[in-house]
Design an enzyme around this catalytic site. Sequence first.
Site, PDB file in Angstrom:
ATOM      1  N   CYS A  34       0.693  -1.286  -0.255  1.00  0.00           N
ATOM      2  CA  CYS A  34      -0.130   0.033   0.126  1.00  0.00           C
ATOM      3  C   CYS A  34       0.897   1.268  -0.030  1.00  0.00           C
ATOM      4  CB  CYS A  34      -0.918  -0.162   1.152  1.00  0.00           C
ATOM      5  SG  CYS A  34      -1.990  -1.501   1.189  1.00  0.00           S
ATOM      6  N   HIS A  53      -2.551   8.121   5.956  1.00  0.00           N
ATOM      7  CA  HIS A  53      -2.850   6.867   5.432  1.00  0.00           C
ATOM      8  C   HIS A  53      -4.242   6.236   5.752  1.00  0.00           C
ATOM      9  CE1 HIS A  53      -1.857   3.040   3.482  1.00  0.00           C
ATOM     10  NE2 HIS A  53      -2.191   2.259   4.612  1.00  0.00           N
ATOM     11  N   GLU A 111      -1.513   5.845  13.915  1.00  0.00           N
ATOM     12  CA  GLU A 111      -1.186   6.867  13.013  1.00  0.00           C
ATOM     13  C   GLU A 111      -1.202   8.226  13.550  1.00  0.00           C
ATOM     14  OE1 GLU A 111      -1.184   8.555   8.537  1.00  0.00           O
ATOM     15  OE2 GLU A 111      -2.772   7.044   9.094  1.00  0.00           O
ATOM     16  N   LYS A 134      -9.859   8.636   2.151  1.00  0.00           N
ATOM     17  CA  LYS A 134     -10.383   6.977   1.829  1.00  0.00           C
ATOM     18  C   LYS A 134     -11.986   6.963   2.098  1.00  0.00           C
ATOM     19  CE  LYS A 134      -5.786   4.659   2.132  1.00  0.00           C
ATOM     20  NZ  LYS A 134      -4.852   5.667   2.639  1.00  0.00           N
ATOM     21  N   HIS A 169      -9.665   2.190  -0.514  1.00  0.00           N
ATOM     22  CA  HIS A 169      -8.239   2.214  -0.311  1.00  0.00           C
ATOM     23  C   HIS A 169      -7.821   1.459  -1.427  1.00  0.00           C
ATOM     24  CE1 HIS A 169      -4.240   1.144   1.071  1.00  0.00           C
ATOM     25  NE2 HIS A 169      -4.671   0.501   2.164  1.00  0.00           N
ATOM     26  N   PHE A 219       1.807  -3.213   3.863  1.00  0.00           N
ATOM     27  CA  PHE A 219       1.990  -4.802   4.673  1.00  0.00           C
ATOM     28  C   PHE A 219       3.387  -4.894   4.605  1.00  0.00           C
ATOM     29  CE2 PHE A 219      -2.388  -7.033   3.726  1.00  0.00           C
ATOM     30  CZ  PHE A 219      -2.856  -5.918   4.837  1.00  0.00           C
TER      31      PHE A 219
END
Length: 420
Positions: free
Chosen positions: A168, A309, A320, A341, A346, A406
């Site tokens: 991502c 993110h 975050e 998002k 996403h 990831f």
Amino acid sequence: MNSKSRRVVVTGIGAVTPLGNSIKESWKNLKAGKSAIKKLTSDDYKTVPARIAAQVDKSSLELEKHFSKTDMKLMSPATQLALLAAREAVESAGFKDLNEDQKLRTGACVGMGMFDMEEIYKSHTNFMKGYNKVSPYFIPRILPNMACGHISMEFGLKGPNHSVSTACATGAHAIGDAYRFIKYGDADAMLAGSGESCIDPLSIAGFCRLRALSTSFNDNPEVGSRPFDEKREGFVMGEGAAIFVLEELESAKRRNAPILAEILGYGLSGDAHHITSPSGLGAQMAMSRAIETANLGSCKDQIEYVNAHATSTPTGDKIEAEAINKTFGAHSKNVFVSSTKGAHGHLLGSSGNLEAAFVALACKEGIIPPSINIEKVGEGIDLNIAQSATKWGSERRIALKNSFGFGGTNACLCISNFVD
């Protein structure tokens, strides 16, 4: 010219997204607070817990008008979307008809997070019927560097040809790497970004088994992606592409190119922690390194917006938020934060580049895009969240764009409006 004096600017952006088939349409719908998330109605999804996604409207896109039949066979859906976005970016930048010297100094840095699982499944099924049933286009359609390859071939780009695949964080890494190629003299211009199109039953099932997707909003898809909200439970898959034209400033000036924004800095880090759960320290390090490379270490208070993110997961959003607060300290209360998002889902490997495009436009226009679908901010999230399009009146507008993937891979871009 040394690397410290080489400035890198954005002269063109193209995008094909769930919010629209161009960057202009996507940006307009984002500012309006619209959601592009819809129900997956095919029977192929009836056995999976998550039955919503943010898809590109391919019926209005009319791909067959943009590509030959051979191209459609040769290119994966993600590659097709990336090439369309590249064409728009090149057009908007006025970057056509390059001479041979310009082509030698222009490259492509375009990635892909994951290839189309359906392609693998279908090819394996065909193989079980016989070797000759496997398409000769199978391998070119699944190689993650082929979007980069096709873009470089279409425009004759003979500079760096570099493809990124960091889950991502792919799109943000692609832009950051391209920024460095220009800054350190490997190129004068780059096409940079990513494409992603892997919404299929097998991919949805795989992410569901990871318990990563939203499953409680199948009958109300528009609100399924809800970064920072107390009811967030997982992300909603999206697809699309966004491509930047990046140029060395003096080169852009020589051709009177439109300058949309400037890339000031780029930070990377690794969590070394867990394959899916992010580390607050990794996020902090990526942001801090982007700030340092932008030469803003002693004046972080100039940064007034962070495009997070934040994917709408219970753990990730909170970590975050804590990392943003630790990075900025007392100044964090003055920093607007949003995650777009909620509007477009996403886009996996194409999330960082699309969201960076929105950050570039936010810096240019002085409008911070909203985080939608927040009924009540989740516990432990102490941020100044922009829940509607917010005017940003500062003369110098500087932002960070976070992307985490990831495997514990992190990227952060520092972007500003252009000030000569």
